[in-house]
Scaffold this motif. Structure first.
Motif, PDB file in Angstrom:
ATOM      1  N   VAL A 142      20.812  33.710  11.662  1.00  0.00           N
ATOM      2  CA  VAL A 142      21.454  33.217  10.437  1.00  0.00           C
ATOM      3  C   VAL A 142      20.420  33.020   9.337  1.00  0.00           C
ATOM      4  O   VAL A 142      20.635  33.398   8.177  1.00  0.00           O
ATOM      5  N   LEU A 143      19.276  32.445   9.672  1.00  0.00           N
ATOM      6  CA  LEU A 143      18.238  32.223   8.671  1.00  0.00           C
ATOM      7  C   LEU A 143      17.673  33.542   8.154  1.00  0.00           C
ATOM      8  O   LEU A 143      17.324  33.650   6.973  1.00  0.00           O
ATOM      9  N   LEU A 144      17.562  34.551   9.005  1.00  0.00           N
ATOM     10  CA  LEU A 144      17.116  35.865   8.548  1.00  0.00           C
ATOM     11  C   LEU A 144      18.127  36.479   7.595  1.00  0.00           C
ATOM     12  O   LEU A 144      17.768  37.085   6.580  1.00  0.00           O
ATOM     13  N   TRP A 145      19.397  36.356   7.934  1.00  0.00           N
ATOM     14  CA  TRP A 145      20.441  36.963   7.101  1.00  0.00           C
ATOM     15  C   TRP A 145      20.618  36.221   5.792  1.00  0.00           C
ATOM     16  O   TRP A 145      20.830  36.821   4.735  1.00  0.00           O
ATOM     17  N   HIS A 146      20.504  34.910   5.840  1.00  0.00           N
ATOM     18  CA  HIS A 146      20.852  34.079   4.691  1.00  0.00           C
ATOM     19  C   HIS A 146      19.696  33.945   3.703  1.00  0.00           C
ATOM     20  O   HIS A 146      19.914  33.785   2.505  1.00  0.00           O
ATOM     21  N   ASP A 151       8.352  32.355   5.860  1.00  0.00           N
ATOM     22  CA  ASP A 151       7.173  32.848   6.588  1.00  0.00           C
ATOM     23  C   ASP A 151       7.170  32.456   8.062  1.00  0.00           C
ATOM     24  O   ASP A 151       6.721  33.235   8.895  1.00  0.00           O
ATOM     25  N   TRP A 152       7.641  31.243   8.374  1.00  0.00           N
ATOM     26  CA  TRP A 152       7.656  30.784   9.765  1.00  0.00           C
ATOM     27  C   TRP A 152       8.978  30.116  10.084  1.00  0.00           C
ATOM     28  O   TRP A 152       9.606  29.489   9.229  1.00  0.00           O
ATOM     29  N   PHE A 153       9.365  30.245  11.339  1.00  0.00           N
ATOM     30  CA  PHE A 153      10.570  29.614  11.884  1.00  0.00           C
ATOM     31  C   PHE A 153      10.144  28.473  12.795  1.00  0.00           C
ATOM     32  O   PHE A 153       9.346  28.670  13.728  1.00  0.00           O
ATOM     33  N   VAL A 154      10.658  27.268  12.559  1.00  0.00           N
ATOM     34  CA  VAL A 154      10.334  26.091  13.364  1.00  0.00           C
ATOM     35  C   VAL A 154      11.632  25.505  13.898  1.00  0.00           C
ATOM     36  O   VAL A 154      12.568  25.256  13.129  1.00  0.00           O
ATOM     37  N   ASN A 155      11.709  25.305  15.206  1.00  0.00           N
ATOM     38  CA  ASN A 155      12.887  24.659  15.798  1.00  0.00           C
ATOM     39  C   ASN A 155      12.552  23.221  16.164  1.00  0.00           C
ATOM     40  O   ASN A 155      11.511  22.929  16.757  1.00  0.00           O
ATOM     41  N   LEU A 156      13.428  22.312  15.764  1.00  0.00           N
ATOM     42  CA  LEU A 156      13.263  20.892  16.032  1.00  0.00           C
ATOM     43  C   LEU A 156      14.535  20.348  16.659  1.00  0.00           C
ATOM     44  O   LEU A 156      15.633  20.835  16.379  1.00  0.00           O
ATOM     45  N   ALA A 157      14.381  19.337  17.497  1.00  0.00           N
ATOM     46  CA  ALA A 157      15.514  18.630  18.082  1.00  0.00           C
ATOM     47  C   ALA A 157      15.739  17.329  17.333  1.00  0.00           C
ATOM     48  O   ALA A 157      14.868  16.842  16.609  1.00  0.00           O
ATOM     49  N   ALA A 158      16.929  16.752  17.518  1.00  0.00           N
ATOM     50  CA  ALA A 158      17.254  15.497  16.840  1.00  0.00           C
ATOM     51  C   ALA A 158      16.315  14.369  17.244  1.00  0.00           C
ATOM     52  O   ALA A 158      16.161  13.392  16.495  1.00  0.00           O
ATOM     53  N   SER A 159      15.677  14.485  18.399  1.00  0.00           N
ATOM     54  CA  SER A 159      14.757  13.444  18.882  1.00  0.00           C
ATOM     55  C   SER A 159      13.335  13.638  18.374  1.00  0.00           C
ATOM     56  O   SER A 159      12.435  12.895  18.772  1.00  0.00           O
ATOM     57  N   ASP A 160      13.101  14.637  17.510  1.00  0.00           N
ATOM     58  CA  ASP A 160      11.763  14.898  16.967  1.00  0.00           C
ATOM     59  C   ASP A 160      11.542  14.141  15.669  1.00  0.00           C
ATOM     60  O   ASP A 160      12.494  13.676  15.018  1.00  0.00           O
ATOM     61  N   TYR A 161      10.261  14.087  15.252  1.00  0.00           N
ATOM     62  CA  TYR A 161       9.921  13.480  13.974  1.00  0.00           C
ATOM     63  C   TYR A 161       8.542  13.968  13.550  1.00  0.00           C
ATOM     64  O   TYR A 161       7.672  14.231  14.395  1.00  0.00           O
ATOM     65  N   PRO A 162       8.321  14.125  12.228  1.00  0.00           N
ATOM     66  CA  PRO A 162       7.011  14.612  11.767  1.00  0.00           C
ATOM     67  C   PRO A 162       5.954  13.520  11.807  1.00  0.00           C
ATOM     68  O   PRO A 162       6.251  12.331  11.645  1.00  0.00           O
ATOM     69  N   LEU A 163       4.708  13.944  11.991  1.00  0.00           N
ATOM     70  CA  LEU A 163       3.566  13.028  11.963  1.00  0.00           C
ATOM     71  C   LEU A 163       2.689  13.256  10.750  1.00  0.00           C
ATOM     72  O   LEU A 163       1.670  12.572  10.589  1.00  0.00           O
ATOM     73  N   ILE A 164       3.036  14.233   9.923  1.00  0.00           N
ATOM     74  CA  ILE A 164       2.349  14.494   8.667  1.00  0.00           C
ATOM     75  C   ILE A 164       3.408  14.822   7.620  1.00  0.00           C
ATOM     76  O   ILE A 164       4.551  15.146   7.959  1.00  0.00           O
ATOM     77  N   THR A 165       3.036  14.768   6.363  1.00  0.00           N
ATOM     78  CA  THR A 165       3.973  15.119   5.299  1.00  0.00           C
ATOM     79  C   THR A 165       4.100  16.630   5.190  1.00  0.00           C
ATOM     80  O   THR A 165       3.250  17.384   5.690  1.00  0.00           O
ATOM     81  N   PHE A 242       7.886  38.293  13.917  1.00  0.00           N
ATOM     82  CA  PHE A 242       8.177  38.174  15.342  1.00  0.00           C
ATOM     83  C   PHE A 242       9.643  37.826  15.570  1.00  0.00           C
ATOM     84  O   PHE A 242      10.267  38.324  16.518  1.00  0.00           O
ATOM     85  N   VAL A 243      10.219  36.972  14.717  1.00  0.00           N
ATOM     86  CA  VAL A 243      11.644  36.664  14.824  1.00  0.00           C
ATOM     87  C   VAL A 243      12.479  37.910  14.596  1.00  0.00           C
ATOM     88  O   VAL A 243      13.456  38.165  15.309  1.00  0.00           O
ATOM     89  N   GLU A 244      12.101  38.724  13.613  1.00  0.00           N
ATOM     90  CA  GLU A 244      12.804  39.980  13.381  1.00  0.00           C
ATOM     91  C   GLU A 244      12.705  40.887  14.605  1.00  0.00           C
ATOM     92  O   GLU A 244      13.667  41.572  14.972  1.00  0.00           O
TER      93      GLU A 244
END
Length: 406
Positions: A142-146, A151-165, A242-244
């Protein structure tokens, strides 16, 4: 990217192990994808950022009751030049999806940039079955089509959180080659991993909506000789090329691996790892890290609230946070400078930062990044992985290293 935004409604049900391959390939070329009548237009007035600044395509997923956590994570990792696709699997009710859409539409920054979408119809995502892999491939397609200029694809879960801005994150990544793939992986397959690979499982979530548990076949299969297995973390940062490669499959390798991992337990622990490591084109692009903090994520003691435990390693993300984990409040205040219910501020925010005034209500140039101490920590973190001679960390093994070829 002046497109009507808000809902992306691509069903992921009724996919067999064979048609799954066709589905993710055809999705890339489909120009008339199904949408439900409920639609929320969001305008876009954002100019393209400087080529020096990378764009990240985030796929943030959760399940029943995770809408609020997904929204909080979105606010914490938001930046106008990125793209965000939010997904609640079929365990969540349609009402929960509607509430998530309403929450997205209530944030002015999202409306102006038009870079946040919500999957309106999803399937079950069983972490132990192929439905979890299908969900990832679906989100990437979907992200490729839309929006295909990331440049990069990142997958995160609802239980994740960033440690940097995000300013820290994008600043450091702007100096890296855009073909790198950050995948924690290992080719050291022990007896337990070998048994997992030989076991045959069926995930009914691919074709039976009410069914959630996977089936285990009594028979075992032989390990393939045309490729070698690699295992690792189910979280990663993948280059767009690589995603392509995984979605379009211009070689036979992605299709062959997908067919095999469709009947493998926990396929997200091995599919992308094995695909990159066995490909001549991508095996030398691997960096053996998932960019995540590794520690006791269930701990909630005072000792885990200082920089030595959470921030000392320099990772960009941490996972495994429970609902209401007070460490998230500490990260918001001490690391992200984010106030409750607001976007984490960055160099693009020019307003006043007060309790009654949102700093990001007034925009500047979205291309401007103002990195802080987190950028230095993240830089040191990456250097540890990218300067090592350990092949399990820096490069994988190429398909030409095995006896047979596909």
């Amino acid at each position: 990217m002046a497109k009507a935004r808000g809902w992306i409604l691509f069903p992921i049900l009724s996919i067999s192990s064979v048609s799954l391959v066709v589905f993710v390939v055809m999705l890339r070329f489909s120009g008339n994808l199904p949408r439900q009548s409920l639609h929320f237009p969001i305008s876009s007035s954002l100019e393209d950022p400087s080529p020096r600044s990378p764009r990240i395509a985030y796929f943030i997923s959760g399940s029943d009751g995770d809408g609020d956590r997904i929204m909080r994570l979105l606010l914490a990792v938001y930046h106008p030049i990125n793209y965000y696709l939010l997904n609640l699997d079929l365990r969540a009710s349609q009402r929960q999806r509607e509430r998530l859409v309403s929450a997205v539409l209530s944030v002015d920054s999202f409306a102006v940039a038009g870079n946040v979408d919500v999957v309106g119809q999803s399937g079950y995502s069983n972490p132990e079955g192929a439905s979890s892999l299908a969900t990832l491939l679906h989100g990437a397609a979907v992200l490729l089509w839309h929006c295909n200029d990331w440049d990069w694809f990142v997958n995160l879960a609802a239980s994740d959180y960033p440690l940097i801005t995000q300013d820290d994150f994008l600043h450091v990544l702007s100096f890296l080659p855009r073909n790198l793939n950050f995948i924690q992986h290992s080719d050291k397959i022990g007896s337990l991993e070998s048994q997992r690979m030989r076991s045959v499982v069926v995930d009914p979530g691919l074709y039976l909506a009410p069914r959630r548990d996977i089936f285990h076949a009594t028979q075992k299969r032989s390990l393939p000789t045309s490729f070698r297995f690699s295992t690792g973390s189910p979280f990663f940062m993948l280059s767009r090329k690589f995603v392509e490669f995984a979605i379009l499959g211009w070689e036979n390798l992605p299709r062959a691996l997908l067919l095999y991992f469709t009947n493998t337990k926990n396929p997200t622990l091995g599919y992308f790892q094995s695909l990159a490591a066995n490909s001549r084109e991508f095996c030398d692009t691997l960096v053996g890290s998932d960019l995540r903090f590794v520690g006791d994520s269930d701990s909630d003691s005072e000792s885990d609230l200082d920089s030595d435990s959470l921030l000392g390693g320099g990772a960009a993300f941490a996972g495994g946070f429970r609902r209401g984990d007070r460490r998230l409040d500490w990260i918001d205040g001490s690391v992200l400078s984010r106030r409750w219910g607001r976007v984490a501020p960055g160099g693009w925010c020019l307003g006043s930062d007060t309790w009654w005034s949102d700093k990001c209500a007034t925009w500047g140039d979205a291309r401007i990044l103002r990195p802080g101490p987190g950028a230095r920590r993240f830089e040191r973190y990456l250097l540890r992985f990218m300067t090592t001679n350990d092949s399990s960390v820096w490069t994988g093994f190429c398909l030409s290293d095995v006896d047979a070829s596909l």
